[in-house]
Scaffold this motif. Sequence first.
Motif, PDB file in Angstrom:
ATOM      1  N   ARG A 184     106.003   3.607 -15.613  1.00  0.00           N
ATOM      2  CA  ARG A 184     107.049   4.097 -16.511  1.00  0.00           C
ATOM      3  C   ARG A 184     108.420   3.885 -15.879  1.00  0.00           C
ATOM      4  O   ARG A 184     108.673   4.360 -14.771  1.00  0.00           O
ATOM      5  N   LEU A 185     109.300   3.179 -16.584  1.00  0.00           N
ATOM      6  CA  LEU A 185     110.677   2.982 -16.147  1.00  0.00           C
ATOM      7  C   LEU A 185     111.431   4.286 -16.389  1.00  0.00           C
ATOM      8  O   LEU A 185     111.462   4.809 -17.507  1.00  0.00           O
ATOM      9  N   MET A 186     112.034   4.826 -15.336  1.00  0.00           N
ATOM     10  CA  MET A 186     112.615   6.163 -15.430  1.00  0.00           C
ATOM     11  C   MET A 186     113.861   6.242 -16.314  1.00  0.00           C
ATOM     12  O   MET A 186     114.045   7.229 -17.014  1.00  0.00           O
ATOM     13  N   PRO A 203     110.843  -3.695 -21.288  1.00  0.00           N
ATOM     14  CA  PRO A 203     109.668  -2.824 -21.197  1.00  0.00           C
ATOM     15  C   PRO A 203     109.992  -1.578 -20.389  1.00  0.00           C
ATOM     16  O   PRO A 203     110.744  -1.632 -19.417  1.00  0.00           O
ATOM     17  N   ASN A 204     109.423  -0.429 -20.821  1.00  0.00           N
ATOM     18  CA  ASN A 204     109.670   0.808 -20.088  1.00  0.00           C
ATOM     19  C   ASN A 204     108.423   1.679 -19.957  1.00  0.00           C
ATOM     20  O   ASN A 204     108.471   2.728 -19.330  1.00  0.00           O
ATOM     21  N   TRP A 205     107.321   1.255 -20.543  1.00  0.00           N
ATOM     22  CA  TRP A 205     106.062   2.019 -20.493  1.00  0.00           C
ATOM     23  C   TRP A 205     104.961   0.987 -20.588  1.00  0.00           C
ATOM     24  O   TRP A 205     104.763   0.364 -21.636  1.00  0.00           O
ATOM     25  N   ILE A 206     104.247   0.757 -19.510  1.00  0.00           N
ATOM     26  CA  ILE A 206     103.202  -0.260 -19.471  1.00  0.00           C
ATOM     27  C   ILE A 206     101.914   0.404 -19.018  1.00  0.00           C
ATOM     28  O   ILE A 206     101.859   0.964 -17.915  1.00  0.00           O
ATOM     29  N   ALA A 216     102.794  10.338  -6.646  1.00  0.00           N
ATOM     30  CA  ALA A 216     103.993  10.353  -5.807  1.00  0.00           C
ATOM     31  C   ALA A 216     104.926  11.512  -6.135  1.00  0.00           C
ATOM     32  O   ALA A 216     105.438  12.180  -5.241  1.00  0.00           O
ATOM     33  N   SER A 217     105.163  11.756  -7.419  1.00  0.00           N
ATOM     34  CA  SER A 217     106.142  12.781  -7.797  1.00  0.00           C
ATOM     35  C   SER A 217     105.512  14.085  -8.269  1.00  0.00           C
ATOM     36  O   SER A 217     106.205  15.099  -8.366  1.00  0.00           O
ATOM     37  N   SER A 222     118.499   0.432 -14.542  1.00  0.00           N
ATOM     38  CA  SER A 222     117.621   0.990 -13.515  1.00  0.00           C
ATOM     39  C   SER A 222     116.384   0.124 -13.334  1.00  0.00           C
ATOM     40  O   SER A 222     115.877  -0.472 -14.278  1.00  0.00           O
ATOM     41  N   THR A 223     115.914   0.075 -12.100  1.00  0.00           N
ATOM     42  CA  THR A 223     114.660  -0.620 -11.790  1.00  0.00           C
ATOM     43  C   THR A 223     113.658   0.346 -11.150  1.00  0.00           C
ATOM     44  O   THR A 223     112.685  -0.086 -10.552  1.00  0.00           O
ATOM     45  N   GLU A 224     113.886   1.653 -11.317  1.00  0.00           N
ATOM     46  CA  GLU A 224     113.003   2.660 -10.738  1.00  0.00           C
ATOM     47  C   GLU A 224     111.819   2.925 -11.656  1.00  0.00           C
ATOM     48  O   GLU A 224     111.969   3.463 -12.756  1.00  0.00           O
ATOM     49  N   TRP A 225     110.650   2.531 -11.189  1.00  0.00           N
ATOM     50  CA  TRP A 225     109.409   2.748 -11.925  1.00  0.00           C
ATOM     51  C   TRP A 225     108.594   3.828 -11.229  1.00  0.00           C
ATOM     52  O   TRP A 225     108.589   3.917 -10.010  1.00  0.00           O
ATOM     53  N   VAL A 226     107.894   4.642 -12.002  1.00  0.00           N
ATOM     54  CA  VAL A 226     107.002   5.655 -11.462  1.00  0.00           C
ATOM     55  C   VAL A 226     105.590   5.323 -11.941  1.00  0.00           C
ATOM     56  O   VAL A 226     105.389   4.984 -13.113  1.00  0.00           O
ATOM     57  N   GLU A 227     104.651   5.400 -11.034  1.00  0.00           N
ATOM     58  CA  GLU A 227     103.250   5.097 -11.343  1.00  0.00           C
ATOM     59  C   GLU A 227     102.498   6.381 -11.658  1.00  0.00           C
ATOM     60  O   GLU A 227     102.693   7.403 -10.991  1.00  0.00           O
TER      61      GLU A 227
END
Length: 172
Positions: free
Chosen positions: A31-33, A159-162, A70-71, A39-44
């Motif tokens: 998910r792109l935050m 893309p922001n949700w893969i 992670a978060s 932004s290029t910060e993605w969270v898995e």
Amino acid sequence: MANEHGDAVAVRDGQHDFDFAHGRWSVQLSRLMKPLSGSTEWVEYEGSSSCRPIWDGRANVDEFRVHSPASGAVIDGLTVRLYNSETTEWSLYWANARTGMSMPPTVGRFTEEGSGAFYDEEELEGRRIVVRYLWTDITPTTAHFEQSFSADGGATWEPNWISTQTRVADDS
């Protein structure tokens, strides 16, 4: 319905296009935050979903729950998909436990080749955007879903949700 030569063409019945989704799935989500911000910060995330048909297959409900190792963030979601036999389109409604139901629905259909494209217009941080959902690479055991946003009317997409889904074997 007629083609460009005036010949009658059968209207494709897509009522069973989401039948592949029925059952339990393991989900891997990226998910792109901060979409459309540079932004290029993605969270898995990882988790599961479970989909079941209702109304004799004219609709289904998909429960979705993922967490980020992670978060520690959790996404609890619900998708309600409704088929309209007159337009041969699906309307997809997303809700999450934090903010409730998102509106408007994302509307579209599957192609003969088996991929689905669904669109809506929304507001993101004060500007109008186009939202696109794509379902691709569907097999009996896997499926790929991608959400993208466009700030230029669909000329370009971010893309922001893969998510990649893998079917969980039935224990029965």
